[in-house]
Design an enzyme around this catalytic site. Sequence first.
Site, short mmCIF file in Angstrom:
data_model
loop_
_atom_site.label_atom_id
_atom_site.label_comp_id
_atom_site.label_asym_id
_atom_site.label_seq_id
_atom_site.Cartn_x
_atom_site.Cartn_y
_atom_site.Cartn_z
N ASP A 42 -34.39 139.82 -34.82
CA ASP A 42 -33.97 140.10 -33.46
C ASP A 42 -33.73 138.76 -32.75
OD1 ASP A 42 -35.06 142.75 -31.20
OD2 ASP A 42 -33.44 141.29 -31.03
N GLU A 75 -35.24 146.64 -21.82
CA GLU A 75 -36.35 145.93 -22.45
C GLU A 75 -37.51 145.73 -21.47
OE1 GLU A 75 -33.21 143.39 -25.12
OE2 GLU A 75 -35.30 142.90 -25.32
#
Length: 550
Positions: A267, A467
């Site tokens: 990521d 997020e």
Amino acid sequence: LLSKMTLEEKVGQVIQGDISTVTPEDAKNYNLGSVLNGGNSAPGGGKTASWQQWVDAADAYWRASTDTSDGGLGIPLLWGTDAVHGHNNLQMAVIFPHNSALGATGDADLLHRIGTVTAREVKATALDWVFAPTLAVAIDDRWGRAYESYSEDQNLVSELGAAILRGLQGVPSENEFLDQNHVVATAKHFVGDGGTQYGIDKGDTIGRLGDIKKTHAFPYRAAIKNNVQTVMASFSSVNGEKMHGSEKLLTDVLRREMGFDGFVIGDWNGHAEIPGCTATDCPESLLAGVDMYMAPDSWKGLYDSLLAQVTDGTVPIARLDEAVTRILTVKLRAGLFDAGLPSARPAVDRAALGTAAHQAVGREAVRKSLVLLKNDNALLPFNPSGHIAVVGEAANSMSQQTGGWTLSWQGDNNTNEEFETGQTIYAGLKEKVTAAGGTISYAKTVSALRGKPDLVIYVFGEKPYAEFFGDMSELVFEFDDGAALADLAALKKRDVPVVSLFLTGRPLWVNQHINRSDAFVVGWLPGTQAGGIADVLAADPNGSAVHDFT
Ligand code: GLC
């Protein structure tokens, strides 16, 4: 191919940079295996780009990566984009409801069709790879990414994840698999992203490994069975060990136990979170089982350090070769070597974006996702030939109804005019009421509401986030002094029936809001095709439901 590659070409192949920092020349000179456009990156550096700009950029990166004039092998690079609810960086695309809404549909066939449409629209802009589906099993809804999860039930996540995957990549046993209308997909974020303590994003998932595997790794089994080509490592930890550095989970479990045979992508500088690592120096991640680093702005430093570490033996050449082989294998399966110049590919077609057929799939998803929590006196479906008042800025906000991961990363700075497909909730209701001979008004606030309507539809909810921006310490939507509670109290004084429509990425505590409403519907984050809400809320001329809640 591997035997012909120089060490420099092998090191470049395992590194992905973001288009905002990588020029096509850089991609060529550093032999990068891939680029991505992150949530805030579009070709040309603006928030969005025209279809032509996407295609021109794809051509430029393809030409640079396949250029053999410098004696290189010209291995075409892979361009990855999120596309987590449609091709969501595009103002021309159909933006689907977020995953918590899709989970509420429970409809695997619908998810398959959403995957097919999403792949078609991504391929229309000449991109090859999507960082979807998210297979998170969101246990604590205080997590800012709870809306990216289909459910807290791993069985539903597994079923819907496999369904959308078969739409995105194609059905493995059929010719369509990874053909020109399908994309390489990503099961993410392995493992336990949705199980962190208190729902803290990138936090620690604590528990017996067996239990964690049964819950959080379970959906990956169906994805692997359906030949998912890539898996993204999670930012989070399991029992204190950062996933990007976990050989136990990325190699022993994901590969040896579960049989995954694609490649693992890290990521967004996720490797830097391993103790002792930085974004530009982290051999540990490759050694643990990440095959390609997502190094959006750190790719140059990482290239230099990794080249040195392979040369000095810190990273065995065998491990580098293994990672490169996995990446080349996926590129070969995806037909990348034969695909030719992006702009010349038949699927690269502006007309394939946001079509009426694609919009219809989005509208169906909206209809099937709605959840009815209260309906006193069978207020719903309402009679559209009456006088309807729609109240609340959320009723007229493409930004609020699409949520995060839309045009930009946070999705919080978009105007209605920036969307070329779909309509607001108010526009959908207006269409229905007008067609039935009714009248409808819109007021941004309760104080602006005039006259005595037959019914008020009050729309409120969460503002866009993505997020950790969405992490909450409580599951309470708002406390006693909240604006929506005040609005509902003021509406109560008007002595008119109120239907509340709550836009949210996740289940939240809204008991008081429900108590102050005569009917209460959860609309989740419906995306661009919010006309689907009017399809369900408005009755036909006989007062019957046209599309009932499912
Ligand atoms: C983000 C997300 C991941 C996404 C990636 C690229 O940080 O964690 O889901 O695919 O970066 O945008």
